[in-house]
Design an enzyme around this catalytic site. Structure first.
Site, PDB file in Angstrom:
ATOM      1  N   LYS A 187       0.806  -1.212   0.000  1.00  0.00           N
ATOM      2  CA  LYS A 187       0.000   0.000   0.000  1.00  0.00           C
ATOM      3  C   LYS A 187       0.851   1.279   0.000  1.00  0.00           C
ATOM      4  O   LYS A 187       2.049   1.247   0.234  1.00  0.00           O
ATOM      5  CB  LYS A 187      -0.949  -0.025   1.208  1.00  0.00           C
ATOM      6  CG  LYS A 187      -1.976  -1.171   1.165  1.00  0.00           C
ATOM      7  CD  LYS A 187      -2.803  -1.195  -0.105  1.00  0.00           C
ATOM      8  CE  LYS A 187      -4.134  -1.906  -0.011  1.00  0.00           C
ATOM      9  NZ  LYS A 187      -4.113  -3.371   0.065  1.00  0.00           N
TER      10      LYS A 187
HETATM   11  C1  PLP Z   1      -5.400  -4.198   0.794  1.00  0.00           C
HETATM   12  C2  PLP Z   1      -6.867  -4.033   0.895  1.00  0.00           C
HETATM   13  C3  PLP Z   1      -7.591  -4.412   2.039  1.00  0.00           C
HETATM   14  C4  PLP Z   1      -7.004  -5.248   3.132  1.00  0.00           C
HETATM   15  O1  PLP Z   1      -5.917  -4.764   3.780  1.00  0.00           O
HETATM   16  P1  PLP Z   1      -4.898  -5.749   4.540  1.00  0.00           P
HETATM   17  O2  PLP Z   1      -4.085  -4.775   5.346  1.00  0.00           O
HETATM   18  O3  PLP Z   1      -4.085  -6.449   3.499  1.00  0.00           O
HETATM   19  O4  PLP Z   1      -5.689  -6.659   5.397  1.00  0.00           O
HETATM   20  C5  PLP Z   1      -8.935  -4.115   2.113  1.00  0.00           C
HETATM   21  N1  PLP Z   1      -9.573  -3.505   1.104  1.00  0.00           N
HETATM   22  C6  PLP Z   1      -8.935  -3.152  -0.024  1.00  0.00           C
HETATM   23  C7  PLP Z   1      -9.694  -2.468  -1.108  1.00  0.00           C
HETATM   24  C8  PLP Z   1      -7.565  -3.422  -0.176  1.00  0.00           C
HETATM   25  O5  PLP Z   1      -6.953  -3.104  -1.322  1.00  0.00           O
END
Ligand code: PLP
Length: 392
Positions: A187
């Protein structure tokens, strides 16, 4: 892709600070041993301030943030929660885990929730709507917020892709009653694993904070082992090492987003004039995080050819077209709760979304861009779309 590209001495210094001041890795308590070092708490305050919002709760992942957010609103069995057909599985998993019924709405040319389709899916049991700012582009927030307000439905933003973006000058994640963020390693800013819930209302924060910590109210009048509680809960706590990394990454966030926006523009300028390429629609007033460059081509065969031609030049695509099955509800036959809510047949449940997604291509954009990447992308697309380069 971003946060991990700029991981460096600033993050390390924040971690070393914990060890210099007592090496307490738990966010609560141990007050006499920790030299007044509370990294998670400090991170929450800094993040809330950066997003112009009153309350933040750091948690162990973005998926946990969604689950905690639903718990904070008291959503459970018998309630319906509407999200969108194009998202990561985590959004629907969190709804299922909360024992509510997951419903997906179609997306439109923004590749985010279609407000018209949302309107058709609202029922008296709808308790929340989760919009997702997929691939860093803001959802149609004014229209969707107005619909939610008119029906007394809570608006939640899954801002896993929206961190550092805004619409009409207001941070993504701060439009809804609550907003959730992911700091996983892919992210825009990262703590390795981690997430956060941004709250607009103190009472929601208090319920969420207790629920993510076994119901602990962290009552300052008593020691933690005698702590008061009003509800059961679970453990989705963030630890101090993650809070430390988060503090350093948060300070870099504005520059990460600026670099991505510049790099995306360089890529787009190299390809925007090619016939057969249409840009994704972007709501007016958007400040996108630009994690990806997204456009439409003629059909799915053309999208697949784009991927092949890009790969052959050492470039890549991201999610579209290749990772479609992790991000499109029309393929999630492993989720019986979702299938049941859509008449048992997911493959045909979202024709409008399938039509947009099948011809979309998404190029990853990071902080670093190889100098030759824009020219290579152009060459690849000319080949894939069977065009001829006309030299001047
Ligand atoms: C990455 C993501 C998540 C989940 O996040 P994690 O930290 O990997 O659990 C939830 N929603 C969206 C749209 C994502 O891209």
């Amino acid at each position: 892709m971003p946060g991990y590209e700029v991981m460096g001495p600033e993050e390390l210094a924040e971690i070393q600070d914990i060890f210099a001041r007592g090496a307490i890795l738990f966010r609560h308590g141990f007050d006499a041993l920790r030299g007044d070092c509370y990294k998670v708490r400090e991170f929450e305050q800094a993040f809330a301030q950066a997003m112009g919002s009153p309350h933040a709760l750091a948690v162990s992942s973005g998926t946990a943030a969604l689950r905690v957010g639903l718990a904070a609103l008291g959503i459970g069995a018998g309630d319906e929660v509407i999200t969108q057909s194009f998202t990561f599985v985590a959004t629907v998993e969190a709804i299922i885990e909360s024992r509510a019924t997951p419903v997906c709405a179609e997306i439109d040319a923004t590749l985010n929730m279609d407000p018209e389709d949302l309107k058709r899916r609202i029922t008296p049991r709808t308790k929340a709507v989760i919009v997702v700012h997929m691939l860093g582009t803001p959802s149609r927030l004014p229209e969707i917020k107005a619909l939610c307000d008119a029906h007394g439905i809570a608006l939640i933003e899954d801002a896993a892709w929206g961190c550092g973006g805004s619409l009409n000058g207001r941070a993504l994640g701060s439009w809804g009653r609550l907003g959730t963020f992911s700091f996983d390693f892919a992210k825009t800013m990262t703590t390795g694993e981690g997430g956060l819930v941004l709250f607009q209302e103190q009472a929601d924060w208090a319920r969420g904070a207790a629920w993510h910590d076994h119901g602990h109210e962290n009552n300052p009048a008593v020691p933690r082992w005698e702590d008061t509680r009003a509800s059961s809960g679970f453990n989705f706590r963030m630890m101090e090492l993650q809070g430390a990394v988060g503090l350093a990454q948060l300070r870099k966030l504005p520059d990460i987003v600026k670099a991505q926006r510049r790099n995306r523009e360089l890529l787009w300028q190299a390809i925007h004039d090619l016939p057969g390429i249409t840009p994704r629609e972007v709501p007016a007033g958007s400040y996108e995080t630009a994690d990806a460059l997204v456009f439409f081509v003629q059909d799915n065969a053309a999208a697949r050819r784009c991927r092949e031609a890009l790969l052959a030049r050492g470039l890549a695509t991201k999610i579209l077209p290749e990772a479609y099955t992790w991000h499109f509800a029309g393929t999630w036959t492993h989720m019986p709760e979702l299938a049941a809510a859509h008449g048992g047949e997911l493959a045909t449940a979202f024709p409008q979304s399938a039509a947009w997604l099948s011809r979309a291509v998404s190029l990853p954009v990071g902080v670093k861009l190889r100098e030759e990447a824009p020219a290579l992308a152009r060459q690849a697309l000319i080949e894939a779309l069977q065009l001829q380069e006309v030299s001047a």
